[in-house]
Design a protein around this motif. Structure first.
Motif, PDB file in Angstrom:
ATOM      1  N   ALA A  74       0.664  -1.046  -0.271  1.00  0.00           N
ATOM      2  CA  ALA A  74      -0.064  -0.218  -0.149  1.00  0.00           C
ATOM      3  C   ALA A  74       0.563   1.461  -0.473  1.00  0.00           C
ATOM      4  CB  ALA A  74      -0.842  -0.559   0.787  1.00  0.00           C
ATOM      5  N   ALA A  75       1.067   1.173  -1.333  1.00  0.00           N
ATOM      6  CA  ALA A  75       2.109   3.278  -1.340  1.00  0.00           C
ATOM      7  C   ALA A  75       2.215   3.085  -2.839  1.00  0.00           C
ATOM      8  CB  ALA A  75       3.774   2.188  -0.379  1.00  0.00           C
ATOM      9  N   CYS A  76       2.499   4.543  -3.196  1.00  0.00           N
ATOM     10  CA  CYS A  76       2.912   4.958  -4.280  1.00  0.00           C
ATOM     11  C   CYS A  76       3.981   4.352  -5.158  1.00  0.00           C
ATOM     12  CB  CYS A  76       2.703   7.003  -4.635  1.00  0.00           C
ATOM     13  SG  CYS A  76       2.841   6.558  -6.296  1.00  0.00           S
ATOM     14  N   GLN A  77       3.668   3.759  -5.877  1.00  0.00           N
ATOM     15  CA  GLN A  77       4.884   2.917  -6.938  1.00  0.00           C
ATOM     16  C   GLN A  77       5.401   3.112  -8.395  1.00  0.00           C
ATOM     17  OE1 GLN A  77       4.109  -1.772  -5.946  1.00  0.00           O
ATOM     18  NE2 GLN A  77       2.692  -1.158  -4.779  1.00  0.00           N
ATOM     19  N   ALA A  78       4.152   4.337  -8.231  1.00  0.00           N
ATOM     20  CA  ALA A  78       3.833   4.772 -10.283  1.00  0.00           C
ATOM     21  C   ALA A  78       3.401   5.999 -10.352  1.00  0.00           C
ATOM     22  CB  ALA A  78       3.448   3.423 -10.960  1.00  0.00           C
ATOM     23  N   LEU A  79       4.226   7.010 -10.457  1.00  0.00           N
ATOM     24  CA  LEU A  79       4.356   8.576 -10.921  1.00  0.00           C
ATOM     25  C   LEU A  79       3.746   8.885 -11.805  1.00  0.00           C
ATOM     26  CD1 LEU A  79       3.437  11.393  -9.190  1.00  0.00           C
ATOM     27  CD2 LEU A  79       5.857  12.207  -9.222  1.00  0.00           C
ATOM     28  N   ILE A  80       2.537   9.371 -12.301  1.00  0.00           N
ATOM     29  CA  ILE A  80       2.498   9.833 -13.564  1.00  0.00           C
ATOM     30  C   ILE A  80       1.787  11.174 -13.544  1.00  0.00           C
ATOM     31  CG2 ILE A  80       1.174   9.435 -16.137  1.00  0.00           C
ATOM     32  CD1 ILE A  80       0.429   7.363 -14.674  1.00  0.00           C
ATOM     33  N   TYR A 126      12.779  14.397  -5.355  1.00  0.00           N
ATOM     34  CA  TYR A 126      11.924  14.079  -4.360  1.00  0.00           C
ATOM     35  C   TYR A 126      12.103  12.238  -4.237  1.00  0.00           C
ATOM     36  CZ  TYR A 126      10.277  18.363  -1.348  1.00  0.00           C
ATOM     37  OH  TYR A 126      10.494  19.192  -0.680  1.00  0.00           O
ATOM     38  N   LEU A 127      12.984  12.184  -5.907  1.00  0.00           N
ATOM     39  CA  LEU A 127      12.906  10.664  -5.896  1.00  0.00           C
ATOM     40  C   LEU A 127      13.891   9.754  -6.173  1.00  0.00           C
ATOM     41  CD1 LEU A 127      11.635  11.265  -9.987  1.00  0.00           C
ATOM     42  CD2 LEU A 127      10.202  11.615  -8.398  1.00  0.00           C
ATOM     43  N   PRO A 128      12.756   8.684  -5.149  1.00  0.00           N
ATOM     44  CA  PRO A 128      14.163   8.181  -4.382  1.00  0.00           C
ATOM     45  C   PRO A 128      15.389   6.768  -5.355  1.00  0.00           C
ATOM     46  CG  PRO A 128      12.383   6.888  -4.750  1.00  0.00           C
ATOM     47  CD  PRO A 128      11.929   8.159  -4.512  1.00  0.00           C
ATOM     48  N   GLN A 129      16.070   6.445  -5.302  1.00  0.00           N
ATOM     49  CA  GLN A 129      17.112   5.510  -5.345  1.00  0.00           C
ATOM     50  C   GLN A 129      16.666   4.486  -6.236  1.00  0.00           C
ATOM     51  OE1 GLN A 129      20.976   5.084  -3.486  1.00  0.00           O
ATOM     52  NE2 GLN A 129      20.794   7.108  -2.640  1.00  0.00           N
ATOM     53  N   SER A 130      14.779   4.454  -6.011  1.00  0.00           N
ATOM     54  CA  SER A 130      15.115   2.504  -5.855  1.00  0.00           C
ATOM     55  C   SER A 130      13.737   3.230  -7.758  1.00  0.00           C
ATOM     56  CB  SER A 130      13.324   2.216  -4.768  1.00  0.00           C
ATOM     57  OG  SER A 130      12.819   3.512  -4.802  1.00  0.00           O
ATOM     58  N   VAL A 131      13.852   4.378  -7.913  1.00  0.00           N
ATOM     59  CA  VAL A 131      12.582   4.606  -9.482  1.00  0.00           C
ATOM     60  C   VAL A 131      14.147   3.553 -10.485  1.00  0.00           C
ATOM     61  CG1 VAL A 131      12.551   5.700 -10.637  1.00  0.00           C
ATOM     62  CG2 VAL A 131      12.510   6.555  -8.559  1.00  0.00           C
ATOM     63  N   LEU A 162       8.374   4.075  -5.410  1.00  0.00           N
ATOM     64  CA  LEU A 162       8.409   5.122  -6.188  1.00  0.00           C
ATOM     65  C   LEU A 162       9.597   4.381  -6.830  1.00  0.00           C
ATOM     66  CD1 LEU A 162       6.372   6.432  -7.864  1.00  0.00           C
ATOM     67  CD2 LEU A 162       8.451   7.606  -8.104  1.00  0.00           C
ATOM     68  N   ARG A 163       8.926   2.691  -8.078  1.00  0.00           N
ATOM     69  CA  ARG A 163       9.562   2.368  -8.969  1.00  0.00           C
ATOM     70  C   ARG A 163       9.630   2.746 -10.346  1.00  0.00           C
ATOM     71  NH1 ARG A 163       7.359  -3.735  -8.573  1.00  0.00           N
ATOM     72  NH2 ARG A 163       8.956  -3.820  -9.793  1.00  0.00           N
ATOM     73  N   ILE A 164       8.219   3.308 -10.691  1.00  0.00           N
ATOM     74  CA  ILE A 164       8.214   4.235 -12.606  1.00  0.00           C
ATOM     75  C   ILE A 164       7.815   5.474 -12.321  1.00  0.00           C
ATOM     76  CG2 ILE A 164       6.677   3.531 -14.461  1.00  0.00           C
ATOM     77  CD1 ILE A 164       6.133   0.650 -13.670  1.00  0.00           C
ATOM     78  N   ARG A 177      19.234  10.373  -7.498  1.00  0.00           N
ATOM     79  CA  ARG A 177      17.800  10.418  -7.941  1.00  0.00           C
ATOM     80  C   ARG A 177      17.521   8.507  -7.772  1.00  0.00           C
ATOM     81  NH1 ARG A 177      14.983   8.500 -12.443  1.00  0.00           N
ATOM     82  NH2 ARG A 177      16.775   8.522 -14.195  1.00  0.00           N
ATOM     83  N   ARG A 178      18.870   7.416  -8.253  1.00  0.00           N
ATOM     84  CA  ARG A 178      18.577   6.450  -8.095  1.00  0.00           C
ATOM     85  C   ARG A 178      20.458   5.908  -7.815  1.00  0.00           C
ATOM     86  NH1 ARG A 178      16.047   4.990 -13.932  1.00  0.00           N
ATOM     87  NH2 ARG A 178      15.342   6.986 -14.039  1.00  0.00           N
TER      88      ARG A 178
END
Length: 497
Positions: free
Chosen positions: A84-90, A186-191, A160-162, A475-476
Motif C-alpha cells: 500500500a504505497a505509491c509505486q508509479a507516478l504519472i 524527491y525521487l528515491p534511488q529505488s526508481v 516509487l518504482r516507475i 535520483r537512483r
C-alpha cells in the motif's frame, strides 16, 4: 545531445520487436478486454515489451495513438497490489489529462487490486489526502499539486518504482520545468524506470531528458522514416477578417517554445508584431529594411533563446539558421508553393521534431492542399480552439506559474500575502471588482511570457527558500549501461490517448 540522438537513431539497424495481445499475460489480456480492445495499438505493441523489461524509454507517438494504455498495461505486471504505497507516478500538464489517464487506469486496473489517485489543482485537498494516505499504488497528477503534497509531507515516494511524464514537450517547457526539477529532488534511488511520452520531441526536451532518464531508448511511431526528426504539418481555417485574432488564439493554445511567424509583406509583419506585443506576447520583427544593428539585436535574442516569437518576411529570414525552433507559423500561405517547403523546413532540425502551422481562409485552403499533394506533405486540418478552451488553458498555465512563485517565497513573504486573502475573496465575489484581479493576473501572465523560451540544462532553477522535508540528492542507484538505441515507425490507432 540533440545531434547524438539524431545520429544514433539514423544509424541504428535494430528495431523494437512488436508483440501481440496473445503474447502478453492473461492479466493484461483481461484488462484489454475490459477496455473493449481486441488488439494492441502500434505504440502499445512496440513499447510494452520494453516497459516490461524496465528499460528507460522515450516514445514519440501522436495523441490518440494509444500511448496511455502503453504505459498503464505493463504496470499490471510490475506493481505489487499488496504494498500500500505509491509505486508509479504519472505526471501530466493539465487536470483534464489527469482525469482522463485516471479514468483509463481505473478501467484497466479493475479487479487487479491496484488503486489509483488523481492529484491536481483547482479542487480541494481532502479527497486527495485520503487517497494518498490509504496508499494509492498509481498517482496521476499535475506537477504543481504533486509538489504541494511533497512539501506538505502528505505524499511519500520511498516505494516509487516507475516515473512517467506524459506530453513531455509541455512538461519540460516554461511553466512546468521548475516544478519538475524540484520533484526530481524527491525521487528515491529505488526508481527503476522512467519514461517520456510525447507527440513531438523538440530539441530542448531531448537536451533535458538526461536529467530524468538514464541512457534511454527512442521509439518513434510518428514518421515514415527511421529518424528522430519529424515535422508535423497542420492548418487552421480562420475567418477572412481579423486573422490576427485567430493567430493570437492559436499561439496561446499551442504555447510554442519558440516560433518563426511568416508574413507575405513588410506591412503585415509590422501589424502582426504590434498586435502580439500589445497582447503581452514576447515578439519582435525582422524585415529587409531593418537597420543592421537592430537586426543583429533581434537575431541575437532568438538564437540565445531569449525571444519566443519572431515575425518576418521570407526575404528577411533568408539565410537565418535558428536553433531550437519548435514552430513555424504561416500567417498567410505564400503564393509560391516552393516557399512552403522552405518555411516549414526551418523547424525540426538537428534531430528534433517541430510543427509547421498555416492559417488559411477561403480559397487558400484549396491552394494549400494542392501544395501538400504536390510535395506529398501529410497535412492535417485542426479545429480552431474556442476562446473558452484557450482561456482555460492559459489560466491553468498561469496558476502553475503562480503556485511555483508562491512556493519559492520565504515564510515572511507568505505571511505578507496572507493579509490580502480576505480582500481577494471579496473582490472575486463582485463582478466589477473581479476586474481588478483580472488586471493583476494579466500583468502576471505578461511578465511570465517574457521569460526565456526554453529552460537551460546548464542553469536549472534554484530550489525554494522555504523549509521543506529533506529531498534525495541522488535520483537512483547506477544501473548497467544500455547499448541499444533505436527508432521505429508505424501508423497510428485511434485507441486510447
Amino acid at each position: 545531445m540533440t545531434d547524438q540522438y539524431a545520429s544514433n537513431a539514423s544509424q541504428s539497424k535494430h528495431e523494437y520487436s512488436a508483440t501481440s495481445l496473445e503474447d502478453l499475460s492473461p492479466r493484461i489480456q483481461e484488462a484489454c478486454r475490459s477496455a473493449g480492445w481486441s488488439s494492441l495499438a502500434p505504440v502499445q505493441a512496440r513499447s510494452i515489451p520494453v516497459l516490461l523489461r524496465g528499460d528507460d524509454l522515450m516514445v514519440q507517438s501522436r495523441t490518440g495513438s494509444g500511448k496511455t494504455g502503453a504505459f498503464l498495461l505493463p504496470m499490471l505486471e510490475r506493481l505489487n497490489p499488496d504494498q500500500a504505497a505509491c509505486q508509479a507516478l504519472i505526471l501530466v500538464p493539465t487536470r483534464e489529462l489527469a482525469r482522463q489517464v485516471h479514468a483509463e487506469a481505473q478501467t484497466l486496473f479493475k479487479g487487479s487490486g491496484l488503486r489509483t489517485a488523481a492529484v491536481f489543482g483547482g479542487v480541494g485537498y481532502k479527497e486527495q489526502f485520503d487517497a494518498l494516505r490509504e496508499g494509492a499504488h498509481v498517482v496521476v497528477g499535475t506537477p504543481g499539486r504533486i509538489l504541494d503534497h511533497l512539501l506538505k509531507g502528505s505524499f511519500a515516494t520511498k516505494k516509487l518504482r516507475i516515473l512517467v511524464m506524459d506530453e513531455a514537450d509541455r512538461m519540460l517547457s516554461m511553466g512546468f520545468y521548475q516544478d519538475m526539477v524540484q520533484i526530481r529532488g524527491y525521487l528515491p534511488q529505488s526508481v527503476e524506470s522512467s519514461y517520456l511520452f510525447s507527440a513531438t520531441f523538440p530539441s530542448h526536451v531531448l537536451r533535458l531528458s538526461s536529467q530524468f532518464l538514464i541512457d534511454p531508448g527512442f521509439l518513434s511511431l510518428s514518421s515514415d522514416t527511421l529518424n528522430v526528426a519529424e515535422i508535423e504539418h497542420s492548418y487552421y481555417v480562420v475567418p477572412a477578417v481579423q486573422r490576427e485574432r485567430s493567430l493570437l488564439r492559436i499561439l496561446e493554445y499551442l504555447n510554442p517554445v519558440s516560433a518563426l511567424i511568416f508574413c507575405n509583406t513588410k506591412s503585415d509583419v509590422q501589424f502582426v508584431t504590434t498586435v502580439l506585443q500589445r497582447f503581452g506576447l514576447d515578439a519582435d520583427q525582422l524585415t529587409s529594411d531593418l537597420r543592421q544593428n537592430k537586426r543583429d539585436q533581434v537575431l541575437g535574442r532568438i538564437k540565445a533563446g531569449n525571444l519566443r516569437l519572431l515575425v518576418a518576411t521570407d526575404v528577411a529570414a533568408r539565410g537565418i539558421d535558428i536553433p531550437d525552433l519548435s514552430h513555424v507559423i504561416q500567417y498567410q500561405p505564400s503564393e509560391d508553393p516552393e516557399l512552403y517547403v522552405h518555411r516549414a523546413g526551418r523547424t525540426g532540425r538537428a534531430g528534433a521534431s517541430g510543427e509547421a502551422v498555416t492559417l488559411v481562409a477561403g480559397m487558400e485552403k484549396i491552394k494549400l492542399n494542392q501544395v501538400a499533394k504536390k510535395f506529398r506533405i501529410p497535412l492535417q486540418e485542426q479545429e480552431l480552439p474556442s476562446e473558452e478552451t484557450v482561456n482555460d488553458m492559459v489560466g491553468q498555465r498561469l496558476t502553475a506559474i503562480l503556485e511555483a512563485e508562491l512556493r519559492s517565497r520565504d515564510l515572511v513573504q507568505q505571511e505578507r500575502a496572507k493579509r490580502f486573502v480576505k480582500l481577494a475573496r471579496e473582490l472575486g465575489q463582485n463582478d466589477d471588482a473581479a476586474m481588478l484581479l483580472g488586471m493583476l493576473l494579466d500583468e502576471a501572465a505578461q511578465k511570465a511570457s517574457q521569460g526565456p523560451a526554453a529552460p537551460s540544462e546548464e542553469e536549472p532553477p534554484s530550489e525554494p527558500k522555504q523549509d521543506k522535508p529533506k529531498a534525495n540528492k541522488k535520483r537512483r542507484r547506477p544501473r548497467r549501461k544500455k547499448t541499444r538505441q533505436s527508432s521505429d515507425n508505424d501508423s497510428n490507432s485511434s485507441q486510447g490517448n
